[in-house]
Design an enzyme around this catalytic site. Structure first.
Site, PDB file in Angstrom:
ATOM      1  N   TYR A 139      32.211 -36.068 -25.712  1.00  0.00           N
ATOM      2  CA  TYR A 139      32.551 -34.671 -25.438  1.00  0.00           C
ATOM      3  C   TYR A 139      33.738 -34.521 -24.472  1.00  0.00           C
ATOM      4  CZ  TYR A 139      28.308 -32.764 -27.656  1.00  0.00           C
ATOM      5  OH  TYR A 139      27.333 -32.377 -28.542  1.00  0.00           O
ATOM      6  N   LYS A 196      23.244 -46.965 -28.623  1.00  0.00           N
ATOM      7  CA  LYS A 196      23.572 -47.597 -29.900  1.00  0.00           C
ATOM      8  C   LYS A 196      24.390 -48.837 -29.563  1.00  0.00           C
ATOM      9  CE  LYS A 196      23.597 -47.784 -34.354  1.00  0.00           C
ATOM     10  NZ  LYS A 196      22.386 -48.185 -35.107  1.00  0.00           N
ATOM     11  N   ASP A 229      18.837 -44.538 -33.596  1.00  0.00           N
ATOM     12  CA  ASP A 229      18.294 -44.338 -34.951  1.00  0.00           C
ATOM     13  C   ASP A 229      16.786 -44.608 -34.963  1.00  0.00           C
ATOM     14  OD1 ASP A 229      18.953 -46.988 -34.425  1.00  0.00           O
ATOM     15  OD2 ASP A 229      19.817 -47.409 -36.386  1.00  0.00           O
ATOM     16  N   ASP A 253      22.376 -34.525 -27.365  1.00  0.00           N
ATOM     17  CA  ASP A 253      22.463 -33.278 -28.132  1.00  0.00           C
ATOM     18  C   ASP A 253      21.603 -33.381 -29.381  1.00  0.00           C
ATOM     19  OD1 ASP A 253      23.426 -30.755 -29.041  1.00  0.00           O
ATOM     20  OD2 ASP A 253      24.769 -31.817 -30.393  1.00  0.00           O
ATOM     21  N   ASP A 257      17.493 -31.527 -30.516  1.00  0.00           N
ATOM     22  CA  ASP A 257      17.163 -30.614 -31.622  1.00  0.00           C
ATOM     23  C   ASP A 257      15.939 -31.154 -32.362  1.00  0.00           C
ATOM     24  OD1 ASP A 257      19.327 -28.857 -31.136  1.00  0.00           O
ATOM     25  OD2 ASP A 257      19.698 -28.611 -33.282  1.00  0.00           O
TER      26      ASP A 257
HETATM   27  C1  IPM Z   1      23.961 -27.718 -27.122  1.00  0.00           C
HETATM   28  C2  IPM Z   1      25.025 -27.330 -28.121  1.00  0.00           C
HETATM   29  C3  IPM Z   1      26.418 -27.663 -27.597  1.00  0.00           C
HETATM   30  C4  IPM Z   1      26.476 -29.157 -27.392  1.00  0.00           C
HETATM   31  C5  IPM Z   1      27.568 -27.176 -28.485  1.00  0.00           C
HETATM   32  C6  IPM Z   1      27.517 -25.685 -28.702  1.00  0.00           C
HETATM   33  C7  IPM Z   1      28.907 -27.562 -27.957  1.00  0.00           C
HETATM   34  O1  IPM Z   1      24.771 -27.919 -29.357  1.00  0.00           O
HETATM   35  O2  IPM Z   1      24.017 -27.249 -25.977  1.00  0.00           O
HETATM   36  O3  IPM Z   1      23.019 -28.445 -27.479  1.00  0.00           O
HETATM   37  O4  IPM Z   1      26.760 -29.908 -28.343  1.00  0.00           O
HETATM   38  O5  IPM Z   1      26.245 -29.601 -26.276  1.00  0.00           O
HETATM   39 MN    MN Z   2      22.812 -28.881 -29.465  1.00  0.00          MN
END
Ligand code: IPM
Ligand code: MN
Ligand code: NAD
Length: 361
Positions: A139, A196, A229, A253, A257
């Site tokens: 990032y 990784k 993974d 990140d 999710d």
């Molecule tokens: C998060 C989001 C951000 C990230 C994006 C919007 C840049 O996905 O906060 O999880 O990747 O950090």
């Molecule tokens: Mn995210």
């Protein structure tokens, strides 16, 4: 007067785009209902402002936030009208990077078995925390595009890993493990590093060496390692094995999710962007969800739990506990939005929690 030592805490509120505009007002309502001694100031940073006058962050904006506020509560950024996503990068990644909020703390807690898509998984089986490095890695924005638009185009996106950056996030994870109990009051005891390093050997090697070194300072804690993974598989196969996970920016990140799904979806996941001692920023894990924005269907609980996390950070643990208990009650009573099985709208679910926070026990 030293702003940081006053009892009334000053909170900057930036709802941002899409469902951020809907869930943050619910979080604000609940904070107020909790009786927390706070002063809230709203900022209109986001796509609408950017499209209107080209402003992403006001001049001196990050310095102002750091100087005048104790914490920042954020919704989400991302709007189909801003294809470049420049405002999201400048505002969100700007706060993380320029305010040096190096620890992205993402707790993963299942409030009720009914919310978990896995069979037979109980709340105590999903109670871990992901510590994501938040200021470097892929990032960083280092790289470039060369010969753009030609058949010889080259795109380079560097993955920056500094000794200092890796060391401080790994130490943060060990400290978190040492000092934060699980929800049932039992101590945490294991730090797992996710990388990784079998393929990305330079960066992975640094993380491996630092992890080894810092683990020596915490002989009372056990350690584990998983490639990212394999970790994804294990998170679905048996989430009980996780306690504290530390990882880099991009893997953090992605796996959060996945981890959100274990808690009932993105609408339930909270996070903090923290630098101990500095003004820190709190935001739900989800994005602006444009396809459901403006329909009063977004789940506000991720934002509300994020607000509770912020209050804990500010030392208002009693208020935070009341909020968490109210969300738990809402989940158990199915006073929720549709994504987690209820029939309420965003506002109604937020209102129910706010009332419950105020209700005598
Ligand atoms: C998060 C989001 C951000 C990230 C994006 C919007 C840049 O996905 O906060 O999880 O990747 O950090
Ligand atoms: Mn995210
Ligand atoms: P998203 O998190 O916005 O949505 C992913 C899925 O989860 C969608 O199906 C959405 O409807 C659902 N969802 C998310 N939050 C929900 C909630 N509170 N209640 C119910 N359902 C919810 O991710 P995306 O679709 O990949 O991204 C949309 C935009 O948001 C993009 O511009 C992206 O860059 C941005 N984004 C911003 C942040 C942030 O500001 N922190 C985080 C992630 C994505």
């Amino acid at each position: 007067m030293d702003l940081k030592n006053r009892t009334r805490k000053r909170i900057a509120v930036i709802p941002g785009d899409g469902i951020g505009q809907e869930v943050i007002p619910q979080a604000v309502k609940v904070i107020k209902a909790s009786g927390a001694d706070v002063e809230l100031t709203e900022f209109d940073w986001g796509a609408k402002r950017y499209l209107r006058d080209g402003t992403t962050v006001t001049p001196d904006g990050f310095a102002m936030l750091a100087r005048d506020f104790d914490a920042i509560l954020v919704g989400a950024f991302g709007d189909p009208r801003v294809q470049s996503n420049i405002h999201a990068r400048e505002i969100l990644l700007g706060m993380r990077f320029k305010m040096d909020l190096y620890a992205n703390v993402r707790p993963v807690r299942l409030l009720d078995a009914a919310l978990c898509p896995l069979k037979g998984v109980r709340p105590k089986d999903v109670d871990f925390v992901v510590i994501r490095e938040n200021t470097e890695g892929a990032y960083s924005g280092a790289g470039g595009v060369f010969k753009q638009g030609t058949p010889d185009e080259i795109a380079i996106q560097e993955d920056i890993n500094t000794r200092k950056g890796v060391e401080r996030i790994i130490r943060y994870a060990f400290e978190c493990c040492r000092s934060h109990e699980k929800t049932d009051g039992s101590p945490r005891g294991n730090v797992l590093m996710c990388d990784k390093s079998n393929a990305l050997t330079y960066a992975g090697g640094l993380w491996q060496r630092v992890f080894q070194e810092i683990s020596g300072e915490y002989p009372q804690l056990t350690t584990k390692h998983m490639y990212v993974d394999a970790l994804c598989l294990q998170m679905v196969r048996d989430p009980r094995q996780f306690d504290v996970i530390v990882t880099n920016n991009m893997f953090g990140d992605i796996i959060t999710d996945l981890a959100a799904a274990l808690q009932g979806g993105l609408g339930m996941a909270a996070s903090g962007n923290i630098h101990p001692g500095k003004t820190s920023m709190f935001e739900p894990v989800h994005g602006s969800a444009p396809t459901i924005a403006g329909k009063n269907v977004a789940n506000p609980f991720g934002a509300i739990l994020t607000a509770a996390m912020m209050l804990v950070h500010l030392g208002m643990t009693a208020e935070a506990s009341k909020i968490e208990a109210a969300v738990l009650a809402a989940v158990r009573d199915k006073k929720t939005t549709e994504d987690i099985g209820g029939t309420m709208g965003t506002r109604e679910a937020g209102e129910w929690v706010a009332k419950r926070v105020n209700a005598p026990l």
